[in-house]
Design a protein around this motif. Sequence first.
Motif, PDB file in Angstrom:
ATOM      1  N   UNK A   1      19.668 137.059 -51.960  1.00  0.00           N
ATOM      2  CA  UNK A   1      20.867 136.594 -50.525  1.00  0.00           C
ATOM      3  C   UNK A   1      22.467 137.444 -51.708  1.00  0.00           C
ATOM      4  N   UNK A   2      22.595 138.540 -50.360  1.00  0.00           N
ATOM      5  CA  UNK A   2      24.034 139.024 -50.765  1.00  0.00           C
ATOM      6  C   UNK A   2      25.491 138.807 -50.456  1.00  0.00           C
ATOM      7  N   UNK A   3      25.077 138.635 -49.489  1.00  0.00           N
ATOM      8  CA  UNK A   3      26.393 137.264 -48.720  1.00  0.00           C
ATOM      9  C   UNK A   3      25.821 136.575 -48.135  1.00  0.00           C
ATOM     10  N   UNK A   4      26.447 135.744 -47.546  1.00  0.00           N
ATOM     11  CA  UNK A   4      26.523 134.237 -46.508  1.00  0.00           C
ATOM     12  C   UNK A   4      27.776 134.250 -45.247  1.00  0.00           C
ATOM     13  N   UNK A   5      27.857 134.034 -44.326  1.00  0.00           N
ATOM     14  CA  UNK A   5      28.378 133.484 -43.302  1.00  0.00           C
ATOM     15  C   UNK A   5      27.868 132.556 -42.149  1.00  0.00           C
ATOM     16  N   UNK A   6      28.940 131.300 -41.897  1.00  0.00           N
ATOM     17  CA  UNK A   6      28.529 131.213 -40.753  1.00  0.00           C
ATOM     18  C   UNK A   6      29.602 130.599 -39.584  1.00  0.00           C
TER      19      UNK A   6
ATOM     20  N   UNK B   1      29.664 127.468 -35.609  1.00  0.00           N
ATOM     21  CA  UNK B   1      29.014 126.456 -35.173  1.00  0.00           C
ATOM     22  C   UNK B   1      27.258 126.842 -35.046  1.00  0.00           C
ATOM     23  N   UNK B   2      27.191 127.557 -35.032  1.00  0.00           N
ATOM     24  CA  UNK B   2      25.940 128.384 -34.058  1.00  0.00           C
ATOM     25  C   UNK B   2      24.723 128.817 -34.519  1.00  0.00           C
ATOM     26  N   UNK B   3      25.707 129.793 -36.118  1.00  0.00           N
ATOM     27  CA  UNK B   3      24.741 130.548 -36.765  1.00  0.00           C
ATOM     28  C   UNK B   3      25.151 130.561 -38.076  1.00  0.00           C
ATOM     29  N   UNK B   4      24.080 130.888 -38.534  1.00  0.00           N
ATOM     30  CA  UNK B   4      23.641 131.667 -40.102  1.00  0.00           C
ATOM     31  C   UNK B   4      23.189 133.014 -40.172  1.00  0.00           C
ATOM     32  N   UNK B   5      24.728 133.585 -41.290  1.00  0.00           N
ATOM     33  CA  UNK B   5      24.161 134.921 -40.913  1.00  0.00           C
ATOM     34  C   UNK B   5      23.259 135.333 -42.824  1.00  0.00           C
ATOM     35  N   UNK B   6      22.957 135.758 -42.774  1.00  0.00           N
ATOM     36  CA  UNK B   6      23.177 136.525 -44.696  1.00  0.00           C
ATOM     37  C   UNK B   6      22.759 138.207 -44.745  1.00  0.00           C
ATOM     38  N   UNK B   7      23.301 138.659 -45.352  1.00  0.00           N
ATOM     39  CA  UNK B   7      23.245 140.730 -45.873  1.00  0.00           C
ATOM     40  C   UNK B   7      22.148 139.807 -47.092  1.00  0.00           C
ATOM     41  N   UNK B   8      21.056 141.307 -47.053  1.00  0.00           N
ATOM     42  CA  UNK B   8      19.930 141.630 -47.721  1.00  0.00           C
ATOM     43  C   UNK B   8      20.272 142.789 -48.167  1.00  0.00           C
ATOM     44  N   UNK B   9      19.306 142.977 -48.578  1.00  0.00           N
ATOM     45  CA  UNK B   9      18.549 144.454 -49.121  1.00  0.00           C
ATOM     46  C   UNK B   9      18.067 145.463 -47.676  1.00  0.00           C
TER      47      UNK B   9
END
Length: 406
Positions: A372-377, A379-387
């Motif tokens: 996982x390169x980056x994470x953001x959240x 209230x209703x979502x979790x996002x990750x940045x990936x290759x």
Amino acid sequence: MALIVQKYGGTSVGNPERIKNVAKRVAKFTAQGHQVVVVVSAMSGETNKLIALAKEVQPNPDPRELDQICSTGEQVTIGLLSMALKNIGIPARSYTGGQVKVLTDSTFTKARILSIDETNMRRDLDAGMVVVVAGFQGVDADGNITTLGRGGSDTSGVALAAALKADECQIYTDVDGVYTTDPRVVPEAKKLDTITFEEMLEMASLGSKVLQIRSVEFAGKYKVKLRVLSSFQDEGEGTLITVEEDKNMEQPIISGIAFNRDEAKLTMLGVPDTPGIAYQILGSIAEANIDVDMIIQNVGHDGTTDFSFTVNRGDFAKAQAILETIKVQLGAREVTGDNKICKVSAVGVGMRSHPGVASKMFKALADESINIQMISTSEIKISVVLDEKYLELAVRVLHRTFGLDQ
Ligand code: ASP
Ligand code: MG
């Protein structure tokens, strides 16, 4: 008796045969005693053709004239659909946006609706007619034809439903509803019976392009009952987009896995860790009209810090050039970038009341050795940045982890 607004997209009216099928579907509703207002897009591909034609004459088309041209696609389909209805004995009348009238501001090519006059539509509905309205267009206070931005017919449909206080706004498209994720990536993806507006907004903005985002915002704001359905299937309830989560129902924690391939990441290394740095970096990016999505600033050490953010892949080169320029002014060490990344997100209103969603998500990715390169959240979502090479794998794994294929 209900008042229903139905919107048919370009593929649903893509040829005369399909237009006749739309007429038959409308007839089913009028036969049940319902009043129907139909909003149509241009035939599929038609708007693209009109834009290309305009560009052949003026490479950077004048916005007012472009709207004049683009709005004609829908003028064709309203006429054709009204004819198809009359042909099977259903009284119908077509209206352009201006004839309704759908009043907009004067921002050509992405106008906003200000008000809708119901008079003509009410009169025709009361006289037992089907009203057929051109989507995607309106008219400004000076009588200029305007358009609402690509995919704008969805917004037309929802806005008409709001103005008429319709019982339901049905969006007919080439998919039979909103899915837990893209079935092309995960064949086990399931159609959702319901999804909340908030979730739909996250899914749509994250690249699940079923509805124009603005139409979802509009429907949420005016509490329009919105349903997405297939125009190629006779059965099926589609997906109902609801204002609130149904408290009585057993809700899944995660409703869907969204993803976006068109991402790029930029990092400024060794920036002096002083007040105003984020503003100086992102201010220059904003001035260039580049949208920034995720932002990460590391904890500083030795008086410097690293600053990363993501942009649309199409803006990567431009953003990189800007950073190279301000690097010198800021006295930063280095600018690095990666335009082979993707974003994968788990979306669900259920995570508000269920802790542990993030750790479950990170473990599932770790078990597949996905970094996982980056994470953001939110209230209703979790996002990750990936290759980006992990996109399909990550979506499949998360879809399974949250039990969406059950
Ligand atoms: N015909 C317009 C477009 O292609 C509007 C729409 O289809 O919603 O963008
Ligand atoms: Mg569309």
